[in-house]
Motif scaffolding. Structure first.
Motif, PDB file in Angstrom:
ATOM      1  N   PHE A  59      11.293 -19.033  11.978  1.00  0.00           N
ATOM      2  CA  PHE A  59      10.711 -18.039  11.322  1.00  0.00           C
ATOM      3  C   PHE A  59      11.615 -17.201  10.227  1.00  0.00           C
ATOM      4  O   PHE A  59      11.035 -17.036   9.067  1.00  0.00           O
ATOM      5  N   GLY A 197      -3.921 -21.882   7.871  1.00  0.00           N
ATOM      6  CA  GLY A 197      -2.321 -21.571   8.444  1.00  0.00           C
ATOM      7  C   GLY A 197      -2.304 -20.711   9.569  1.00  0.00           C
ATOM      8  O   GLY A 197      -1.631 -20.906  10.451  1.00  0.00           O
ATOM      9  N   VAL A 201      -0.918 -21.458  13.374  1.00  0.00           N
ATOM     10  CA  VAL A 201       0.375 -20.377  13.763  1.00  0.00           C
ATOM     11  C   VAL A 201      -0.048 -19.627  15.053  1.00  0.00           C
ATOM     12  O   VAL A 201       0.797 -19.661  16.120  1.00  0.00           O
ATOM     13  N   ALA A 309      -0.095 -29.359   8.688  1.00  0.00           N
ATOM     14  CA  ALA A 309       0.531 -28.168   8.236  1.00  0.00           C
ATOM     15  C   ALA A 309       1.176 -28.467   6.894  1.00  0.00           C
ATOM     16  O   ALA A 309       1.100 -27.276   6.255  1.00  0.00           O
ATOM     17  N   TRP A 318       3.901 -23.459   5.490  1.00  0.00           N
ATOM     18  CA  TRP A 318       3.270 -23.622   6.710  1.00  0.00           C
ATOM     19  C   TRP A 318       3.959 -24.528   7.749  1.00  0.00           C
ATOM     20  O   TRP A 318       3.685 -24.272   8.792  1.00  0.00           O
ATOM     21  N   PHE A 321       6.663 -22.505   9.505  1.00  0.00           N
ATOM     22  CA  PHE A 321       6.005 -21.261  10.303  1.00  0.00           C
ATOM     23  C   PHE A 321       5.164 -22.006  11.603  1.00  0.00           C
ATOM     24  O   PHE A 321       5.290 -21.585  12.785  1.00  0.00           O
ATOM     25  N   VAL A 322       4.241 -23.237  11.360  1.00  0.00           N
ATOM     26  CA  VAL A 322       3.713 -23.708  12.640  1.00  0.00           C
ATOM     27  C   VAL A 322       4.759 -24.594  13.427  1.00  0.00           C
ATOM     28  O   VAL A 322       4.602 -24.329  14.695  1.00  0.00           O
ATOM     29  N   SER A 324       7.879 -23.461  13.948  1.00  0.00           N
ATOM     30  CA  SER A 324       8.464 -22.203  14.586  1.00  0.00           C
ATOM     31  C   SER A 324       7.388 -21.762  15.639  1.00  0.00           C
ATOM     32  O   SER A 324       8.002 -21.445  16.834  1.00  0.00           O
ATOM     33  N   ALA A 325       6.186 -21.526  15.392  1.00  0.00           N
ATOM     34  CA  ALA A 325       5.044 -21.309  16.431  1.00  0.00           C
ATOM     35  C   ALA A 325       5.131 -22.092  17.654  1.00  0.00           C
ATOM     36  O   ALA A 325       5.022 -21.764  18.658  1.00  0.00           O
ATOM     37  N   SER A 326       5.303 -23.491  17.100  1.00  0.00           N
ATOM     38  CA  SER A 326       5.416 -24.563  18.307  1.00  0.00           C
ATOM     39  C   SER A 326       6.431 -24.480  19.026  1.00  0.00           C
ATOM     40  O   SER A 326       6.580 -24.461  20.342  1.00  0.00           O
TER      41      SER A 326
END
Length: 394
Positions: A59, A197, A201, A309, A318, A321-322, A324-326
Motif C-alpha cells: 500500500f 478497482g 480492493v 487488476a 490497481w 492495490f489489489v 496488497s488488499a489480498s
C-alpha cells in the motif's frame, strides 16, 4: 505476423521471491508452533504479522515504484528479505524471530510491489503473472519435499525464503534504474476504472482471508486430525502445488476462451467446496483430495484476478492495490484459522470459510463481467526452459 513475445524472466523471478512467504505459511507457522515456546495461536499471529507487514509495504509503495526506480526498490526489498528472514532463521529468541518476520515481510511486499507494477506494464500481464505463479508453486513444492528431511527446527522455512531473495538479486540488473515517465505525468495521472478497482480492493481481503485461514492450519489438520506424519503432509503439499502448476498451465492454454467471469466466479465456488473437504478430513484420502483439488483451483482464480487488476490500469497501481488488499486478508488468515479451529474445530471452520467465499463470489463475478467488455489479454504459457527465451530476448 506479430513479433514473438519474450518472457520477462526478471519479473517472474521477483514475483516468485515476493510470493514465496505466503506459499510456505503452513510449514513456517507449524514449525514455529513445534520448535519455539509459543502456542498455536501465537504462531499464527507471527505469520499474520509477517503478511501484514508485506501488505503495508504494498500500500505504501504502489505509487512510488516509478518515482524511486524499479531496480533500486527491488534491491532494497530483497535486502530486507535476506536480513529479516535470515534473522528469523538463525535466532531462537521469540522477539528476534518476530522482528525478523516483520522486516522480511516488508521486504517481500516491496519486491511484490515492483513485480506487480512492472507486470501490469507488459503487453500480456496475465501471462507474466501466470508464469510467476508457476515459478513460486514449483519452488514451494520443492521446499515442502525437502524440508522434512533436513531435520527439526524453526529456521528452515525462513532460510529458504532468504536464500531465494539472494538468488533473485542478479535479475535486478535487468530492471530499469528509473522509469522514463515525466514527473508531472506520474503525479497527475488519475486511477482509471475507479468503481471496479475499489470493489476488487474491498473484496480481495475476504477472498484471501478464507483461503489462508485454511492454508495456515492445513499442516495441523494433516498432523492432528488426519493423523499423518510431517513427511506425508509435506508430500501432499508438494503434490498439491504441482496440481496448481497444472491448473495454471491449463488456464493458460484456455486463455480468453473462458473470459473472466467464469474462472473467477465458478472457480471461487469450487474452492469453497474444497475448503469444506480439507477441513473435515480425518484420513489421507480426504486430506490429499481436498488439498490437491483446492491448490489446483486457487492459482487459476488468482491468476485471473491478478490479470483483471492489471488490465484496469497499465501503470500497475490497481494491481499493487489489489495485491496488497489480498495480502491484508492473507495476513489475517493464519490467526483467523487458528482462532476458529481452536474454538469451533476444523470442520466448522471450513464451513464458515466456505460460506464467506460463496458470498463474495457475487461481487467479484460482477466486476469480472463488466471488465469483460474490454479485451482480455491472450495467455499462452510455453512449456520450455528459460534458456531459449533468454536467447531470444538478447
Amino acid at each position: 505476423m506479430s513479433a514473438p513475445r519474450t518472457t520477462p524472466w526478471p519479473l517472474v523471478a521477483l514475483f516468485t521471491a515476493g510470493y514465496l512467504a505466503p506459499y510456505l505459511l503452513p510449514t513456517l507457522v507449524g514449525r514455529l508452533d513445534a520448535h519455539l515456546p509459543v502456542s498455536a495461536t501465537q504462531a499464527g499471529a507471527i505469520g499474520s504479522a509477517l503478511l501484514l507487514s508485506s501488505a503495508t509495504a504494498g500500500f505504501l509503495l504502489a505509487s512510488l515504484v516509478e518515482r524511486a526506480g524499479p531496480r533500486r526498490l527491488a534491491r532494497a526489498g530483497l535486502l530486507l528479505a535476506v536480513i529479516g528472514y535470515g534473522t528469523a532463521a538463525l535466532l531462537h529468541a521469540v522477539p528476534a524471530v518476530v522482528a525478523g518476520a516483520v522486516v522480511g515481510g516488508f521486504g517481500s511486499g516491496t519486491v511484490t510491489a515492483v513485480a506487480a507494477t512492472r507486470i501490469a506494464a507488459e503487453r500480456d500481464p496475465h501471462r507474466a503473472s501466470a508464469l510467476g505463479l508457476l515459478g513460486v508453486s514449483a519452488l514451494a513444492g520443492a521446499v515442502y519435499l525437502t524440508v522434512p528431511h533436513l531435520g527439526p527446527g524453526h529456521g528452515l522455512p525462513p532460510a529458504a525464503i532468504a536464500l531465494t531473495a539472494l538468488a533473485v538479486w542478479p535479475f535486478t540488473g535487468r530492471l530499469p534504474a528509473a522509469a522514463a515517465v515525466p514527473h508531472a505525468r506520474r503525479e497527475r495521472a488519475p486511477l482509471p476504472h475507479l468503481g471496479a478497482g475499489l470493489v476488487l480492493v474491498a473484496v480481495m481481503p475476504f477472498w484471501s482471508l478464507a483461503q489462508n485461514a485454511l492454508w495456515g492450519v492445513s499442516g495441523r489438520i494433516g498432523l492432528t486430525q488426519a493423523r499423518l506424519t510431517e513427511a506425508t503432509v509435506g508430500a501432499v503439499f508438494a503434490v498439491a502445488l504441482g496440481a496448481g502448476l497444472l491448473g495454471v498451465l491449463g488456464a493458460g492454454a484456455l486463455g480468453p476462451r473462458l473470459g473472466r467471469a467464469l474462472p473467477v466466479g465458478a472457480g471461487t465456488v469450487l474452492i469453497a467446496g474444497c475448503v469444506v473437504v480439507s477441513a473435515s478430513a480425518t484420513g489421507l484420502p480426504a486430506f490429499a483430495g481436498g488439498e490437491i483439488a483446492w491448490n489446483a483451483c486457487y492459482p487459476i482464480v488468482l491468476s485471473y484476478l491478478i490479470g483483471l487488476a492489471a488490465s484496469l490500469d497499465p501503470r500497475g497501481r490497481w494491481a499493487v492495490f489489489v495485491g496488497s488488499a489480498s495480502s491484508l486478508g492473507t495476513a489475517a488468515g493464519p490467526l483467523t484459522g487458528s482462532l476458529l479451529s481452536a474454538r469451533a474445530g476444523f470442520p466448522a471452520m471450513g464451513a464458515i470459510l466456505a460460506a464467506g467465499l460463496l458470498l463474495i463470489a457475487v461481487p467479484m463475478t460482477a466486476v469480472a463481467l463488466r471488465a469483460g467488455r474490454r479485451p482480455l489479454p491472450v495467455v499462452e504459457i510455453p512449456v520450455e526452459s528459460p534458456a531459449p527465451q533468454t536467447a531470444k530476448a538478447a
